[in-house]
Scaffold this active site. Structure first.
Site, PDB file in Angstrom:
ATOM      1  N   ASP A   1     -14.312   5.401 -11.373  1.00 13.63           N
ATOM      2  CA  ASP A   1     -15.727   5.060 -11.462  1.00 13.63           C
ATOM      3  C   ASP A   1     -16.044   5.021 -12.940  1.00 13.63           C
ATOM      4  OD1 ASP A   1     -18.115   4.439  -9.824  1.00 13.63           O
ATOM      5  OD2 ASP A   1     -18.991   5.953 -11.126  1.00 13.63           O
TER       6      ASP A   1
ATOM      7  N   HIS B   1     -12.680  -2.325  -5.327  1.00 13.98           N
ATOM      8  CA  HIS B   1     -12.811  -3.700  -4.849  1.00 13.98           C
ATOM      9  C   HIS B   1     -13.121  -4.613  -6.040  1.00 13.98           C
ATOM     10  CE1 HIS B   1     -12.801  -2.857  -0.422  1.00 13.98           C
ATOM     11  NE2 HIS B   1     -12.986  -1.640  -0.912  1.00 13.98           N
TER      12      HIS B   1
ATOM     13  N   PRO C   1     -11.708  -6.659  -9.024  1.00 14.01           N
ATOM     14  CA  PRO C   1     -10.408  -7.199  -9.445  1.00 14.01           C
ATOM     15  C   PRO C   1     -10.085  -6.887 -10.909  1.00 14.01           C
ATOM     16  CG  PRO C   1     -11.876  -8.975  -8.652  1.00 14.01           C
ATOM     17  CD  PRO C   1     -12.650  -7.691  -8.580  1.00 14.01           C
ATOM     18  N   GLY C   2     -11.102  -6.847 -11.800  1.00 14.50           N
ATOM     19  CA  GLY C   2     -10.864  -6.543 -13.223  1.00 14.50           C
ATOM     20  C   GLY C   2     -10.310  -5.135 -13.387  1.00 14.50           C
TER      21      GLY C   2
ATOM     22  N   TYR D   1     -19.172  -5.625 -19.100  1.00 11.87           N
ATOM     23  CA  TYR D   1     -19.893  -5.589 -20.372  1.00 11.87           C
ATOM     24  C   TYR D   1     -18.969  -5.783 -21.584  1.00 11.87           C
ATOM     25  CZ  TYR D   1     -23.646  -3.559 -17.511  1.00 11.87           C
ATOM     26  OH  TYR D   1     -24.612  -3.330 -16.556  1.00 11.87           O
TER      27      TYR D   1
HETATM   28  P1  IMP Z   1     -18.145   0.830 -10.548  1.00 17.04           P
HETATM   29  O1  IMP Z   1     -17.299   1.870 -11.214  1.00 17.04           O
HETATM   30  O2  IMP Z   1     -17.378   0.018  -9.569  1.00 17.04           O
HETATM   31  O3  IMP Z   1     -19.424   1.391 -10.059  1.00 17.04           O
HETATM   32  O4  IMP Z   1     -18.547  -0.257 -11.631  1.00 17.04           O
HETATM   33  C1  IMP Z   1     -18.641   0.044 -12.958  1.00 17.04           C
HETATM   34  C2  IMP Z   1     -19.156  -1.142 -13.736  1.00 17.04           C
HETATM   35  O5  IMP Z   1     -19.141  -0.748 -15.102  1.00 17.04           O
HETATM   36  C3  IMP Z   1     -18.272  -2.374 -13.661  1.00 17.04           C
HETATM   37  O6  IMP Z   1     -18.693  -3.280 -12.700  1.00 17.04           O
HETATM   38  C4  IMP Z   1     -18.449  -2.949 -15.067  1.00 17.04           C
HETATM   39  O7  IMP Z   1     -19.568  -3.746 -15.133  1.00 17.04           O
HETATM   40  C5  IMP Z   1     -18.715  -1.760 -15.937  1.00 17.04           C
HETATM   41  N1  IMP Z   1     -17.453  -1.414 -16.581  1.00 17.04           N
HETATM   42  C6  IMP Z   1     -16.611  -0.417 -16.266  1.00 17.04           C
HETATM   43  N2  IMP Z   1     -15.525  -0.455 -17.053  1.00 17.04           N
HETATM   44  C7  IMP Z   1     -15.688  -1.518 -17.856  1.00 17.04           C
HETATM   45  C8  IMP Z   1     -14.874  -2.092 -18.870  1.00 17.04           C
HETATM   46  O8  IMP Z   1     -13.755  -1.675 -19.168  1.00 17.04           O
HETATM   47  N3  IMP Z   1     -15.389  -3.171 -19.471  1.00 17.04           N
HETATM   48  C9  IMP Z   1     -16.602  -3.695 -19.165  1.00 17.04           C
HETATM   49  N4  IMP Z   1     -17.377  -3.223 -18.226  1.00 17.04           N
HETATM   50  C10 IMP Z   1     -16.922  -2.126 -17.577  1.00 17.04           C
END
Ligand code: IMP
Length: 199
Positions: free
Chosen positions: A75, A16, A18-19, A160
């Protein structure tokens, strides 16, 4: 059942964020027909596991079983050496309910200051899981190492990215063109392994 992903397969992308969805679509380069979990109205499961691999599996499994489609989940997160690997699987949660990564990056800076650490090394990890509905699943992990810099630099990317400089480079992920980041990111490295396993 063969564990092969044929080109054109309809895949539900269990994120969920978008990035991450945009980066996964770029990395997959039109190989598959992607459907977002949100478009299908799938709920976002709680990430209860202690590892990236565990959470990626949990998300892929939930999306596959709920949609009846093969599901792909990521993840991922940041680990800081001087913070004992934190925030790790709590990377998203450090941004608080407002998902404000300005807050999360400041928290990393403040924690480093508290510890008096001089070691600024860190790494991103991405676990990618593919699950077949009511069937098997495959999971792989990719990693990119680098160093942290403060204050944050660049407004490209997400999360980040503005404080992370990948090894061998001078720009932060937040200052890099998306294609440049995609060439070396933890997600891209995990995908290389997934391709070797499934394509
Ligand atoms: P989740 O996998 O949805 O629990 O979220 C992982 C979190 O790690 C994201 O919301 C980002 O803040 C951080 N994260 C994961 N991959 C990246 C990346 O490529 N760049 C910057 N932050 C990242």
């Amino acid at each position: 059942m063969s564990l092969v992903l044929e080109p054109g397969t309809r895949l539900v992308v269990a994120t969920h964020n978008p990035g991450k969805a945009r980066e996964l679509a770029e990395i997959l380069e039109g190989r598959f027909t992607l459907v977002a979990a949100g478009e299908l109205g799938l709920p976002e499961p709680e990430e209860t596991e202690a590892t990236f691999v565990g959470n990626a599996m949990l998300k892929a499994r939930a999306a596959a079983d709920a949609s009846g489609l093969i599901a792909l989940a990521d993840d991922s997160g940041l680990s800081v050496t001087a913070l004992g690997g934190a925030p790790s699987v709590y990377s998203a949660r450090w941004a608080g309910p407002g998902k404000d990564f300005g807050v999360a990056m400041e928290k990393v800076r403040a924690r480093l200051e508290e510890t008096g650490a001089t070691d600024m090394s860190a790494w991103f990890t991405s676990a990618l899981a593919v699950a077949w509905p009511e069937g098997p699943a495959v999971v792989v992990e990719g990693r990119v190492d680098g160093t942290l810099t403060f204050p944050p630099r660049g407004d490209l990317g997400f999360g980040y990215d503005p404080i992370f400089i990948p090894e061998g480079h001078d720009l932060t992920f937040g200052e890099m063109a998306p294609r440049t980041k995609d060439g070396m990111s933890h997600r891209a490295r995990a995908f290389v392994k997934l391709k070797a396993a499934l394509l």
